[in-house]
Design a protein around this motif. Structure first.
Motif, PDB file in Angstrom:
ATOM      1  N   GLY A  72      13.949  58.199  37.637  1.00  0.00           N
ATOM      2  CA  GLY A  72      14.862  57.062  37.699  1.00  0.00           C
ATOM      3  C   GLY A  72      16.254  57.367  37.195  1.00  0.00           C
ATOM      4  O   GLY A  72      17.145  56.523  37.299  1.00  0.00           O
ATOM      5  N   PHE A  73      16.455  58.572  36.665  1.00  0.00           N
ATOM      6  CA  PHE A  73      17.751  58.900  36.072  1.00  0.00           C
ATOM      7  C   PHE A  73      18.130  60.341  36.385  1.00  0.00           C
ATOM      8  O   PHE A  73      17.375  61.260  36.092  1.00  0.00           O
ATOM      9  CB  PHE A  73      17.725  58.686  34.553  1.00  0.00           C
ATOM     10  CG  PHE A  73      17.366  57.289  34.165  1.00  0.00           C
ATOM     11  CD1 PHE A  73      18.336  56.309  34.097  1.00  0.00           C
ATOM     12  CD2 PHE A  73      16.045  56.951  33.906  1.00  0.00           C
ATOM     13  CE1 PHE A  73      18.001  55.009  33.768  1.00  0.00           C
ATOM     14  CE2 PHE A  73      15.696  55.664  33.577  1.00  0.00           C
ATOM     15  CZ  PHE A  73      16.675  54.680  33.508  1.00  0.00           C
ATOM     16  N   THR A  75       2.475  60.934  39.370  1.00  0.00           N
ATOM     17  CA  THR A  75       2.245  59.803  38.469  1.00  0.00           C
ATOM     18  C   THR A  75       3.591  59.241  38.024  1.00  0.00           C
ATOM     19  O   THR A  75       4.600  59.932  38.092  1.00  0.00           O
ATOM     20  CB  THR A  75       1.443  60.245  37.221  1.00  0.00           C
ATOM     21  OG1 THR A  75       2.169  61.281  36.553  1.00  0.00           O
ATOM     22  CG2 THR A  75       0.067  60.771  37.606  1.00  0.00           C
ATOM     23  N   PRO A  76       3.614  57.976  37.593  1.00  0.00           N
ATOM     24  CA  PRO A  76       4.889  57.419  37.132  1.00  0.00           C
ATOM     25  C   PRO A  76       5.446  58.208  35.944  1.00  0.00           C
ATOM     26  O   PRO A  76       4.705  58.572  35.029  1.00  0.00           O
ATOM     27  CB  PRO A  76       4.518  55.993  36.707  1.00  0.00           C
ATOM     28  CG  PRO A  76       3.238  55.696  37.405  1.00  0.00           C
ATOM     29  CD  PRO A  76       2.524  56.996  37.542  1.00  0.00           C
ATOM     30  N   TRP A  77       6.742  58.477  35.970  1.00  0.00           N
ATOM     31  CA  TRP A  77       7.378  59.226  34.884  1.00  0.00           C
ATOM     32  C   TRP A  77       7.581  58.312  33.689  1.00  0.00           C
ATOM     33  O   TRP A  77       8.018  57.168  33.828  1.00  0.00           O
ATOM     34  CB  TRP A  77       8.708  59.794  35.350  1.00  0.00           C
ATOM     35  CG  TRP A  77       8.526  60.977  36.252  1.00  0.00           C
ATOM     36  CD1 TRP A  77       8.282  60.955  37.593  1.00  0.00           C
ATOM     37  CD2 TRP A  77       8.519  62.342  35.859  1.00  0.00           C
ATOM     38  NE1 TRP A  77       8.131  62.231  38.067  1.00  0.00           N
ATOM     39  CE2 TRP A  77       8.274  63.106  37.027  1.00  0.00           C
ATOM     40  CE3 TRP A  77       8.697  63.005  34.654  1.00  0.00           C
ATOM     41  CZ2 TRP A  77       8.209  64.492  37.014  1.00  0.00           C
ATOM     42  CZ3 TRP A  77       8.633  64.381  34.644  1.00  0.00           C
ATOM     43  CH2 TRP A  77       8.385  65.118  35.800  1.00  0.00           C
ATOM     44  N   LYS A  78       7.283  58.847  32.508  1.00  0.00           N
ATOM     45  CA  LYS A  78       7.415  58.071  31.277  1.00  0.00           C
ATOM     46  C   LYS A  78       8.466  58.661  30.350  1.00  0.00           C
ATOM     47  O   LYS A  78       8.575  58.263  29.196  1.00  0.00           O
ATOM     48  CB  LYS A  78       6.063  58.008  30.561  1.00  0.00           C
ATOM     49  CG  LYS A  78       4.984  57.336  31.406  1.00  0.00           C
ATOM     50  CD  LYS A  78       3.639  57.356  30.709  1.00  0.00           C
ATOM     51  CE  LYS A  78       2.568  56.702  31.577  1.00  0.00           C
ATOM     52  NZ  LYS A  78       1.246  56.766  30.944  1.00  0.00           N
ATOM     53  N   LEU A  79       9.220  59.644  30.851  1.00  0.00           N
ATOM     54  CA  LEU A  79      10.287  60.260  30.077  1.00  0.00           C
ATOM     55  C   LEU A  79      11.297  60.865  31.035  1.00  0.00           C
ATOM     56  O   LEU A  79      11.017  61.041  32.223  1.00  0.00           O
ATOM     57  CB  LEU A  79       9.748  61.319  29.121  1.00  0.00           C
ATOM     58  CG  LEU A  79       9.226  62.629  29.716  1.00  0.00           C
ATOM     59  CD1 LEU A  79       9.071  63.663  28.601  1.00  0.00           C
ATOM     60  CD2 LEU A  79       7.916  62.461  30.433  1.00  0.00           C
ATOM     61  N   ASN A  80      12.482  61.160  30.505  1.00  0.00           N
ATOM     62  CA  ASN A  80      13.585  61.645  31.330  1.00  0.00           C
ATOM     63  C   ASN A  80      13.701  63.160  31.226  1.00  0.00           C
ATOM     64  O   ASN A  80      14.144  63.683  30.206  1.00  0.00           O
ATOM     65  CB  ASN A  80      14.887  60.970  30.873  1.00  0.00           C
ATOM     66  CG  ASN A  80      16.068  61.368  31.724  1.00  0.00           C
ATOM     67  OD1 ASN A  80      15.921  61.855  32.839  1.00  0.00           O
ATOM     68  ND2 ASN A  80      17.268  61.155  31.206  1.00  0.00           N
ATOM     69  N   LEU A  81      13.280  63.867  32.294  1.00  0.00           N
ATOM     70  CA  LEU A  81      13.392  65.310  32.394  1.00  0.00           C
ATOM     71  C   LEU A  81      14.111  65.665  33.691  1.00  0.00           C
ATOM     72  O   LEU A  81      14.367  64.811  34.528  1.00  0.00           O
ATOM     73  CB  LEU A  81      12.009  65.973  32.389  1.00  0.00           C
ATOM     74  CG  LEU A  81      11.130  65.780  31.170  1.00  0.00           C
ATOM     75  CD1 LEU A  81       9.805  66.497  31.369  1.00  0.00           C
ATOM     76  CD2 LEU A  81      11.818  66.292  29.922  1.00  0.00           C
ATOM     77  N   PRO A 118      19.235  55.247  29.330  1.00  0.00           N
ATOM     78  CA  PRO A 118      19.371  54.396  28.138  1.00  0.00           C
ATOM     79  C   PRO A 118      18.209  54.640  27.172  1.00  0.00           C
ATOM     80  O   PRO A 118      17.110  55.028  27.582  1.00  0.00           O
ATOM     81  CB  PRO A 118      19.320  52.976  28.711  1.00  0.00           C
ATOM     82  CG  PRO A 118      19.699  53.130  30.148  1.00  0.00           C
ATOM     83  CD  PRO A 118      19.203  54.474  30.574  1.00  0.00           C
ATOM     84  N   ALA A 119      18.448  54.421  25.905  1.00  0.00           N
ATOM     85  CA  ALA A 119      17.444  54.723  24.881  1.00  0.00           C
ATOM     86  C   ALA A 119      16.128  53.993  25.108  1.00  0.00           C
ATOM     87  O   ALA A 119      15.062  54.509  24.790  1.00  0.00           O
ATOM     88  CB  ALA A 119      17.999  54.385  23.493  1.00  0.00           C
ATOM     89  N   ASP A 120      16.183  52.774  25.674  1.00  0.00           N
ATOM     90  CA  ASP A 120      14.955  51.995  25.870  1.00  0.00           C
ATOM     91  C   ASP A 120      14.530  51.948  27.333  1.00  0.00           C
ATOM     92  O   ASP A 120      13.855  51.021  27.766  1.00  0.00           O
ATOM     93  CB  ASP A 120      15.134  50.581  25.328  1.00  0.00           C
ATOM     94  CG  ASP A 120      16.291  49.850  26.010  1.00  0.00           C
ATOM     95  OD1 ASP A 120      17.014  50.468  26.819  1.00  0.00           O
ATOM     96  OD2 ASP A 120      16.479  48.660  25.717  1.00  0.00           O
ATOM     97  N   ALA A 121      14.892  52.984  28.106  1.00  0.00           N
ATOM     98  CA  ALA A 121      14.589  52.983  29.541  1.00  0.00           C
ATOM     99  C   ALA A 121      13.093  53.098  29.826  1.00  0.00           C
ATOM    100  O   ALA A 121      12.627  52.650  30.864  1.00  0.00           O
ATOM    101  CB  ALA A 121      15.335  54.123  30.236  1.00  0.00           C
ATOM    102  N   PHE A 122      12.344  53.696  28.923  1.00  0.00           N
ATOM    103  CA  PHE A 122      10.911  53.879  29.123  1.00  0.00           C
ATOM    104  C   PHE A 122      10.139  53.133  28.042  1.00  0.00           C
ATOM    105  O   PHE A 122      10.683  52.826  26.984  1.00  0.00           O
ATOM    106  CB  PHE A 122      10.556  55.372  29.090  1.00  0.00           C
ATOM    107  CG  PHE A 122      11.252  56.172  30.151  1.00  0.00           C
ATOM    108  CD1 PHE A 122      10.726  56.260  31.431  1.00  0.00           C
ATOM    109  CD2 PHE A 122      12.450  56.818  29.874  1.00  0.00           C
ATOM    110  CE1 PHE A 122      11.377  56.983  32.417  1.00  0.00           C
ATOM    111  CE2 PHE A 122      13.103  57.549  30.848  1.00  0.00           C
ATOM    112  CZ  PHE A 122      12.564  57.628  32.127  1.00  0.00           C
ATOM    113  N   ALA A 123       8.885  52.844  28.342  1.00  0.00           N
ATOM    114  CA  ALA A 123       8.052  52.101  27.392  1.00  0.00           C
ATOM    115  C   ALA A 123       7.923  52.876  26.076  1.00  0.00           C
ATOM    116  O   ALA A 123       7.889  54.106  26.079  1.00  0.00           O
ATOM    117  CB  ALA A 123       6.669  51.861  27.992  1.00  0.00           C
ATOM    118  N   PRO A 124       7.848  52.161  24.963  1.00  0.00           N
ATOM    119  CA  PRO A 124       7.723  52.850  23.670  1.00  0.00           C
ATOM    120  C   PRO A 124       6.322  53.414  23.468  1.00  0.00           C
ATOM    121  O   PRO A 124       5.378  53.046  24.167  1.00  0.00           O
ATOM    122  CB  PRO A 124       8.013  51.736  22.662  1.00  0.00           C
ATOM    123  CG  PRO A 124       7.586  50.485  23.357  1.00  0.00           C
ATOM    124  CD  PRO A 124       7.899  50.697  24.815  1.00  0.00           C
TER     125      PRO A 124
END
Length: 202
Positions: A30-31, A10-16, A36-42
């Motif tokens: 993606g990283f 599934t699409p990633w929604k956080l950076n792990l 960046p702080a706003d790289a993912f949807a709030p």
């Protein structure tokens, strides 16, 4: 989102960290490293990166004796399932001293909501008074815990009431609030009402 664990399907929604830790971060989110702080949807509350990316300092003490503050949320060096480092979830927390730094530690920026009650961060009060050590063979019921500690607290409450017990605990530097069951229920109700009002305004 947040109820379901992140997976590679599934699409990633956080950076792990995805990949062979600590050798290779595949960067499937993606990283490879910080985002960046706003790289993912709030979130629904409009908050970014409350999980993953960097641990976030809070004002809360981790424990009264450790001199560490609580960090929350996990970082890009942690995993979704806890197979290495920390398992990132809303309840993930750790402690660190205020003079620590790392590229996976940050802080949360927050703005007060107009009309919301003012809440001061909770800390611990440390007693600088020197206390007599008990004679050899006599245990410290608070350190030993269990029934002896429970009995001691009950006796203090019976003799001095909730206010007296609170005063004694403050003098001992325990950093806890004494309250009756009714007080606890009322406090939970107030907290629930504040959260509902903030969500409604968001």
């Amino acid at each position: 989102w947040g109820a379901e664990p992140p997976t590679n399907s599934t699409p990633w929604k956080l950076n792990l960290w995805q990949g062979d830790f600590p050798r290779t971060d595949a960067g499937l989110d993606g990283f490879a490293g910080l985002a960046p702080a706003d790289a993912f949807a709030p979130s629904q509350a409009g908050l970014h990166n409350m999980l993953g990316n960097v641990w976030e300092w809070t004002a809360t003490w981790f424990s009264k004796s450790s001199r560490q503050r609580v960090l929350r949320g996990g970082s890009y060096l942690d995993s979704a399932d806890g197979s290495f480092n920390h398992r990132v979830s809303c309840g993930t927390r750790m402690g660190n001293t205020e003079d620590s730094s790392a590229d996976n530690m940050g802080f949360r920026c927050a703005q007060s909501v107009s009309g919301a009650p003012k809440l001061a961060p909770r800390g611990y009060a440390y007693s600088q008074a020197k206390r007599k050590r008990p004679p050899p063979g006599v245990g410290d019921p608070l350190r030993d815990g269990g029934e002896a500690a429970q009995r001691m607290v009950q006796e203090l409450a019976a003799e001095h009431g909730a206010d007296g017990l609170q005063k004694w605990m403050d003098q001992m530097g325990m950093g806890v609030d004494v309250m009756t069951a009714a007080d606890a229920q009322a406090k939970q109700g107030e907290k629930r009402k504040r959260v509902e009002e903030q969500v409604a305004r968001a």
